[in-house]
Write an enzyme that holds these catalytic residues in place. Structure first.
Site, mmCIF file in Angstrom:
data_model
loop_
_atom_site.group_PDB
_atom_site.id
_atom_site.type_symbol
_atom_site.label_atom_id
_atom_site.label_comp_id
_atom_site.label_asym_id
_atom_site.label_seq_id
_atom_site.Cartn_x
_atom_site.Cartn_y
_atom_site.Cartn_z
ATOM 1 N N GLY A 20 -23.730 -8.999 -32.882
ATOM 2 C CA GLY A 20 -23.983 -9.928 -33.980
ATOM 3 C C GLY A 20 -22.682 -10.561 -34.469
ATOM 4 N N ARG A 24 -16.468 -9.046 -33.083
ATOM 5 C CA ARG A 24 -16.693 -7.950 -32.133
ATOM 6 C C ARG A 24 -16.726 -8.515 -30.707
ATOM 7 N NH1 ARG A 24 -21.466 -4.093 -33.620
ATOM 8 N NH2 ARG A 24 -20.194 -3.947 -35.483
ATOM 9 N N ARG A 43 -19.046 -23.141 -35.155
ATOM 10 C CA ARG A 43 -19.389 -22.297 -36.313
ATOM 11 C C ARG A 43 -18.682 -20.939 -36.300
ATOM 12 N NH1 ARG A 43 -24.605 -23.527 -39.053
ATOM 13 N NH2 ARG A 43 -25.042 -25.655 -38.476
ATOM 14 N N ARG A 87 -27.984 -6.533 -26.091
ATOM 15 C CA ARG A 87 -27.473 -6.517 -27.471
ATOM 16 C C ARG A 87 -26.617 -5.280 -27.673
ATOM 17 N NH1 ARG A 87 -27.383 -6.657 -32.890
ATOM 18 N NH2 ARG A 87 -28.574 -5.162 -34.121
ATOM 19 N N SER A 90 -25.432 -2.622 -34.425
ATOM 20 C CA SER A 90 -25.444 -1.413 -35.248
ATOM 21 C C SER A 90 -26.813 -1.265 -35.901
ATOM 22 C CB SER A 90 -24.346 -1.480 -36.316
ATOM 23 O OG SER A 90 -24.580 -2.581 -37.154
ATOM 24 N N ASP A 205 -24.999 3.748 -40.409
ATOM 25 C CA ASP A 205 -25.321 4.294 -41.736
ATOM 26 C C ASP A 205 -26.656 5.013 -41.656
ATOM 27 O OD1 ASP A 205 -25.990 1.230 -41.576
ATOM 28 O OD2 ASP A 205 -27.471 2.075 -42.952
HETATM 29 N N1 ADE Z 1 -27.661 -2.632 -39.422
HETATM 30 C C1 ADE Z 1 -26.884 -1.555 -39.666
HETATM 31 N N2 ADE Z 1 -27.342 -0.862 -40.715
HETATM 32 C C2 ADE Z 1 -28.433 -1.536 -41.165
HETATM 33 C C3 ADE Z 1 -29.326 -1.334 -42.222
HETATM 34 N N3 ADE Z 1 -29.189 -0.290 -43.035
HETATM 35 N N4 ADE Z 1 -30.335 -2.223 -42.388
HETATM 36 C C4 ADE Z 1 -30.450 -3.279 -41.568
HETATM 37 N N5 ADE Z 1 -29.641 -3.521 -40.553
HETATM 38 C C5 ADE Z 1 -28.633 -2.656 -40.346
#
Ligand code: ADE
Length: 235
Positions: A20, A24, A43, A87, A90, A205
């Site tokens: 994305g 990166r 862009r 892809r 994360s 996360d």
């Molecule tokens: N990409 C990484 N963490 C995310 C999250 N908590 N919600 C949506 N996309 C994410």
């Protein structure tokens, strides 16, 4: 040239890695590719083509969310004859056993997006899937490298910030491993144009523990994902 990609025909490889984040994409090109050509700056959504151990490969930033990603995927396929898009993104964990750092290989995706309503009428739901051979090769690479990985469904959401902050729990109850923002539409477009695809995600996360990778940990997590994706490309 297409509207959002300024490459000449032939400057983009048939196999494209799709983070994305455009920075990166630059990191991957700088770290893993030789003879690098930057074919896109429109862009700030960088795209690079180079050689990885004898294999020509491109890496293209796609932005955040399905509408942005779909612009690049449509143009890569229709204007540049791309045949395989992987892809590298994360995701946020929705299950206890899915820990930050782990890899998730998306076997399918659910969504809150209405993008497919244009293709399939209300009441009908399309279930997208990756290319099985790519999934198999990802699993094999992760096993060989003894990495922590999970294979299953993800939720591709249109919103990073939700008013109903407990909504994800219903998806978790139904076994969804993680939440991200692109896979559902990527797999749909790959099916539409009959190309190969896979989403490989690093858990950044957890919605359960609220743990987040710091920048140093994120680098290590991404390293594992890059090892898997370049192993697929070499095989
Ligand atoms: N990409 C990484 N963490 C995310 C999250 N908590 N919600 C949506 N996309 C994410």
């Amino acid at each position: 040239m297409s509207i959002h990609i300024q490459a000449e025909k032939g400057e983009i490889a048939p196999v494209v890695l799709l983070p994305g984040d455009p920075l990166r994409a630059k990191f991957v090109a700088d770290t893993y590719l030789e003879e690098v050509l930057c074919y896109n700056r429109v862009r700030g959504m960088y795209g690079f083509t180079g050689i990885h151990q004898g294999v020509r490969v491109s890496v293209q930033g796609s932005g955040m969310g399905m509408p942005s990603m779909a612009i690049y995927v449509n143009e890569l396929i229709q204007s540049y004859d791309v045949r395989c898009i992987i892809r590298i993104g994360s995701c946020g964990a929705l299950q206890e056993e899915v820990e930050v750092h782990d890899l998730v290989f998306a076997m399918t995706a659910s969504t809150d997006s209405v993008m497919n309503l244009e293709r399939f009428p209300l009441g009908f739901t399309y279930s997208p899937a990756p290319t099985y051979t790519l999934l198999e090769r990802a699993i094999q690479a992760a096993r060989e490298e003894q990495l922590r990985y999970h294979v299953g469904s993800v939720l591709s959401t249109d919103s990073f910030y939700h008013d109903n902050s407990d909504l994800w729990k219903q998806w978790a109850r139904f076994g969804t491993l993680a939440v991200e923002m692109e896979t559902y539409q990527l797999y749909t477009l790959a099916a539409k144009f009959n190309i190969e695809t896979l989403s490989i995600l690093t858990v950044s996360d957890s919605l359960l523990t609220r743990k987040e990778l710091n920048s140093e940990e994120r680098q290590i997590g991404l390293q594992n994902m890059f090892d898997v994706v370049f192993s697929i490309i070499r095989s």
